[in-house]
Design a protein around this motif. Structure first.
Motif, PDB file in Angstrom:
ATOM      1  N   ASN A   1     -11.149  32.148 -49.422  1.00  0.00           N
ATOM      2  CA  ASN A   1     -12.120  31.337 -50.170  1.00  0.00           C
ATOM      3  C   ASN A   1     -12.077  31.676 -51.660  1.00  0.00           C
ATOM      4  O   ASN A   1     -13.100  31.768 -52.332  1.00  0.00           O
ATOM      5  CB  ASN A   1     -13.535  31.517 -49.622  1.00  0.00           C
ATOM      6  CG  ASN A   1     -14.488  30.457 -50.148  1.00  0.00           C
ATOM      7  OD1 ASN A   1     -14.080  29.326 -50.431  1.00  0.00           O
ATOM      8  ND2 ASN A   1     -15.754  30.802 -50.288  1.00  0.00           N
TER       9      ASN A   1
ATOM     10  N   CYS B   1     -14.244  29.744 -54.520  1.00  0.00           N
ATOM     11  CA  CYS B   1     -14.159  28.284 -54.475  1.00  0.00           C
ATOM     12  C   CYS B   1     -15.559  27.692 -54.409  1.00  0.00           C
ATOM     13  O   CYS B   1     -16.460  28.260 -53.785  1.00  0.00           O
ATOM     14  CB  CYS B   1     -13.350  27.832 -53.258  1.00  0.00           C
ATOM     15  SG  CYS B   1     -11.686  28.515 -53.204  1.00  0.00           S
TER      16      CYS B   1
ATOM     17  N   ASN C   1     -17.352  21.991 -51.382  1.00  0.00           N
ATOM     18  CA  ASN C   1     -16.946  20.585 -51.547  1.00  0.00           C
ATOM     19  C   ASN C   1     -18.078  19.698 -51.061  1.00  0.00           C
ATOM     20  O   ASN C   1     -18.291  19.539 -49.846  1.00  0.00           O
ATOM     21  CB  ASN C   1     -15.660  20.312 -50.760  1.00  0.00           C
ATOM     22  CG  ASN C   1     -15.076  18.950 -51.066  1.00  0.00           C
ATOM     23  OD1 ASN C   1     -15.591  18.239 -51.923  1.00  0.00           O
ATOM     24  ND2 ASN C   1     -14.013  18.591 -50.384  1.00  0.00           N
TER      25      ASN C   1
ATOM     26  N   TRP D   1      -6.356  25.855 -62.494  1.00  0.00           N
ATOM     27  CA  TRP D   1      -6.778  26.585 -61.285  1.00  0.00           C
ATOM     28  C   TRP D   1      -5.925  26.129 -60.100  1.00  0.00           C
ATOM     29  O   TRP D   1      -5.601  24.948 -59.959  1.00  0.00           O
ATOM     30  CB  TRP D   1      -8.247  26.337 -60.985  1.00  0.00           C
ATOM     31  CG  TRP D   1      -9.180  27.035 -61.913  1.00  0.00           C
ATOM     32  CD1 TRP D   1      -9.879  26.478 -62.940  1.00  0.00           C
ATOM     33  CD2 TRP D   1      -9.520  28.420 -61.897  1.00  0.00           C
ATOM     34  NE1 TRP D   1     -10.627  27.411 -63.578  1.00  0.00           N
ATOM     35  CE2 TRP D   1     -10.441  28.632 -62.954  1.00  0.00           C
ATOM     36  CE3 TRP D   1      -9.154  29.499 -61.109  1.00  0.00           C
ATOM     37  CZ2 TRP D   1     -10.980  29.870 -63.234  1.00  0.00           C
ATOM     38  CZ3 TRP D   1      -9.703  30.748 -61.385  1.00  0.00           C
ATOM     39  CH2 TRP D   1     -10.599  30.931 -62.438  1.00  0.00           C
TER      40      TRP D   1
ATOM     41  N   MET E   1      -9.704  31.119 -55.529  1.00  0.00           N
ATOM     42  CA  MET E   1      -8.735  30.352 -56.290  1.00  0.00           C
ATOM     43  C   MET E   1      -8.454  31.114 -57.587  1.00  0.00           C
ATOM     44  O   MET E   1      -9.328  31.816 -58.114  1.00  0.00           O
ATOM     45  CB  MET E   1      -9.237  28.937 -56.584  1.00  0.00           C
ATOM     46  CG  MET E   1     -10.586  28.858 -57.242  1.00  0.00           C
ATOM     47  SD  MET E   1     -11.351  27.225 -57.193  1.00  0.00           S
ATOM     48  CE  MET E   1     -10.136  26.241 -58.029  1.00  0.00           C
TER      49      MET E   1
ATOM     50  N   GLU F   1      -5.117  25.688 -55.905  1.00  0.00           N
ATOM     51  CA  GLU F   1      -5.918  25.171 -54.803  1.00  0.00           C
ATOM     52  C   GLU F   1      -6.612  26.324 -54.083  1.00  0.00           C
ATOM     53  O   GLU F   1      -6.159  27.469 -54.118  1.00  0.00           O
ATOM     54  CB  GLU F   1      -5.024  24.406 -53.827  1.00  0.00           C
ATOM     55  CG  GLU F   1      -4.444  23.121 -54.430  1.00  0.00           C
ATOM     56  CD  GLU F   1      -3.647  22.344 -53.406  1.00  0.00           C
ATOM     57  OE1 GLU F   1      -3.544  22.827 -52.253  1.00  0.00           O
ATOM     58  OE2 GLU F   1      -3.112  21.281 -53.759  1.00  0.00           O
ATOM     59  N   CYS F   2      -7.720  25.983 -53.433  1.00  0.00           N
ATOM     60  CA  CYS F   2      -8.539  27.004 -52.777  1.00  0.00           C
ATOM     61  C   CYS F   2      -7.810  27.566 -51.553  1.00  0.00           C
ATOM     62  O   CYS F   2      -7.279  26.813 -50.731  1.00  0.00           O
ATOM     63  CB  CYS F   2      -9.881  26.392 -52.372  1.00  0.00           C
ATOM     64  SG  CYS F   2     -11.007  27.577 -51.619  1.00  0.00           S
TER      65      CYS F   2
END
Length: 337
Positions: free
Chosen positions: A116, A141, A144, A108, A118, A110-111
């Motif tokens: 928003n 995404c 986090n 995958w 990936m 990066e976001c």
């Protein structure tokens, strides 16, 4: 005449059979015609379940003699970020599996903070003319969770200091064990000493045994770090308990002229409280000795006399006692033959 009637009946029966078969043929033809008249599905606008895009349902209609003329179908409304590369739905995955399309999944990316989203690229494992060489899959995404999480600082905890009588507090020092540059090298923790300065605190002990009352009294000794002006001891006459005195007992003496017998107990010091009397006497009334009856074996029942048969056993001891004499004989009813 009979032959004419029979011919008429047969003719009528044959006509009825022909009419029934023609009706059955017509119904089959009509059913086939109705099946052939079903038109193709015409779909309306796709309505998403949530928001303005994503999975949803669209209405479908068709004309003709079909049973189901209206039905709802699953659909997908592409979002703004999904116009360039569409998300692969479940139906497409099933279709690819049926064709034998198998792909190796890449990592995958990066976001993308603007969309928003990936994505990752799927590469075809085996060559198949019906399968696409590469495919791109997108997904939203994940949040986090560790973004706003503080980094953990681990410390070695020292011992608590003695209570400060002025501030009624105690403290201890924490030394950094593990952590980054944002952690402090040393920290100090402070807490109250509790109820030490709020009143008089005592530890409880029991007094020596009082030989007159054979009771012990609960005494309170003042604890350290208590409030100034408290008495060193505090007696509680209301809280008492019996002294624990254990004795080793001798056998009872013989009965005296007053029909009394006595036995003496010697104090067991290792299991008794201090202050118990060294000896203790217990007096008891003498009881009459029980009548002792001793018998030999039973004999056989004698002959029937006056409707009763009797058997006897000999008295070994207690022949002068009426109760023993009564127990030495046994009777039962009988009838003369």
């Amino acid at each position: 005449m009979e032959k004419v009637v029979l011919c008429v009946v047969l003719f009528v029966a044959i006509c009825e059979l022909v009419a029934a078969s023609s009706l059955a043929l017509l119904s089959r033809e009509e059913r086939g015609a109705k099946k052939g008249k079903c038109s193709e599905w015409e779909f309306g606008e796709c309505i998403p379940k949530k928001g303005t895009c994503g999975p949803g349902k669209k209405p479908g209609t068709r004309q003709g003699g079909c049973r189901n003329k209206q039905k709802m179908f699953k659909c997908q409304v592409p979002c703004a970020a999904e116009t360039a590369v569409a998300i692969v739905d479940k139906n497409r995955k099933k279709m690819m599996k049926k064709k034998g399309c198998r792909y190796s999944k890449g990592p995958w990316s990066e976001c993308d903070l603007t969309t928003n989203m990936m994505n990752r690229t799927l590469t075809l494992k085996k060559s198949n003319p019906d399968c696409e060489e590469t495919r791109t899959v997108q997904k939203r995404c994940k949040k986090n969770k560790n973004k706003n999480k503080k980094r953990r600082c681990m410390y070695n905890k020292g011992d608590w200091s003695d209570c400060d009588p002025v501030t009624n507090t105690r403290n201890r020092t924490l030394t950094l064990k593990k952590g980054d540059s944002s952690c402090k090298a040393m920290q100090t923790r402070v807490k109250n000493c509790g109820r030490a300065k709020k009143g008089c605190r005592y530890s409880h002990t029991w007094s020596a045994c009082d030989t007159t009352t054979m009771l012990k009294t609960k005494l309170d000794q003042l604890k350290p770090n208590s409030k100034d002006g408290c008495p060193a001891t505090r007696a509680r006459p209301a809280k008492t308990k019996k002294c624990k005195c254990k004795y080793g007992w001798k056998p009872f003496t013989k009965c005296d002229d007053n029909k009394k017998k006595v036995r003496t107990g010697i104090l067991l010091e290792h299991t008794s409280d201090a202050g118990c009397p060294p000896t203790k006497d217990v007096t008891k009334d003498c009881r009459k000795a029980r009548d002792i009856c001793t018998f030999g074996p039973w004999g056989k029942f004698g002959p029937c006399e006056n409707g009763v048969r009797t058997k006897i056993r000999t008295i070994v001891a207690g022949s002068d006692i009426p109760k023993c004499v009564k127990k030495s004989a046994k009777t039962k009813r009988c009838t003369r033959a």
